[in-house]
Design an enzyme around this catalytic site. Sequence first.
Site, short mmCIF file in Angstrom:
data_model
loop_
_atom_site.label_atom_id
_atom_site.label_comp_id
_atom_site.label_asym_id
_atom_site.label_seq_id
_atom_site.Cartn_x
_atom_site.Cartn_y
_atom_site.Cartn_z
N ASN A 1 94.66 12.42 11.09
CA ASN A 1 95.54 13.67 11.61
C ASN A 1 96.69 13.37 12.27
O ASN A 1 97.06 12.33 12.58
CB ASN A 1 94.23 14.43 12.72
CG ASN A 1 94.56 15.84 12.27
OD1 ASN A 1 95.63 16.45 12.55
ND2 ASN A 1 93.46 16.45 12.47
N ALA B 1 85.87 12.35 21.29
CA ALA B 1 87.31 12.82 21.99
C ALA B 1 87.51 12.24 23.26
O ALA B 1 86.80 12.25 24.25
CB ALA B 1 87.41 14.29 21.75
N HIS C 1 101.24 -7.56 26.82
CA HIS C 1 102.35 -8.25 27.66
C HIS C 1 101.38 -9.13 28.59
O HIS C 1 100.71 -8.87 29.06
CB HIS C 1 103.14 -7.17 28.07
CG HIS C 1 104.04 -6.34 27.19
ND1 HIS C 1 105.08 -7.21 26.20
CD2 HIS C 1 103.93 -5.28 26.79
CE1 HIS C 1 105.29 -6.33 25.40
NE2 HIS C 1 104.67 -4.97 25.84
N ARG D 1 73.97 6.86 22.15
CA ARG D 1 72.69 6.75 21.14
C ARG D 1 72.97 6.15 19.90
O ARG D 1 74.26 6.16 19.41
CB ARG D 1 72.15 7.97 21.13
CG ARG D 1 72.79 9.19 20.39
CD ARG D 1 71.60 10.37 20.15
NE ARG D 1 72.23 11.46 19.46
CZ ARG D 1 72.36 11.46 17.94
NH1 ARG D 1 71.40 10.56 17.40
NH2 ARG D 1 72.85 12.48 17.44
N ALA E 1 89.44 13.11 18.57
CA ALA E 1 90.93 13.42 19.09
C ALA E 1 91.05 12.77 20.55
O ALA E 1 90.35 12.68 21.34
CB ALA E 1 91.09 14.98 19.17
#
Length: 215
Positions: free
Chosen positions: A92, A167, A122, A190, A149
């Site tokens: 997406n 998300a 770094h 779970r 997302a």
Amino acid sequence: METKLDNKFHDMLNSGEIYDCQDKDLQTYQNTLIHKLFCFNHLGSTPEDMKKKDEILREIVGTYNEGLYIEAPVSSNWGLHHVHFGKEVYINSNADFVDDADIYIGDYTMFGPNVTIVTANHPISPRYRKYKLEYNKPVHIGKNVWIGAGVIILSGLTIGDNAVIGAGSLVTHDIPANCIAYGNPCRVIRNITPEDDDTFDHGRKVPQAIKDKYK
């Protein structure tokens, strides 16, 4: 399947050793790949543009498989050249691939919007960090994984087959196969079980017609 690992910097970038990421030859080559991704991001959605987008992906990604679909815009440190996609992968919009080292994404995996995968690191030492020194670790994502997302996946990690990452999660450790995991830091909530084939959306029953069609 088309695989490209032809640049002279690949082994160095994936070695895990510290290096100067401001090396002029390195940056010149890197910028040519980023420019090609810029062209991808600035195409539209007409049939002609969609065809051109697919042509660009076939040219630039580290490994291309059929069914790859990437929603623009997408960002990548190396123009997706170090990202290896399985078949039928969906990415997406606003994905950010910090692909200084290789990123492997298995068949049928889906990304929600705004997912970030980081391979670059770094040094903690201010002495070295001020010179932009860097080292990298590859990321492996299994088959049929759903990344929600806004997920951030840190360097050197593996996410197992069929896992679901909720998300907004920050993935700081390996996630095993066949589980649901989320949180900050991300943790297993779970396991996924055969009973999940019978329900969706917090207990709603999957219609029998769907079960029969998608076996």
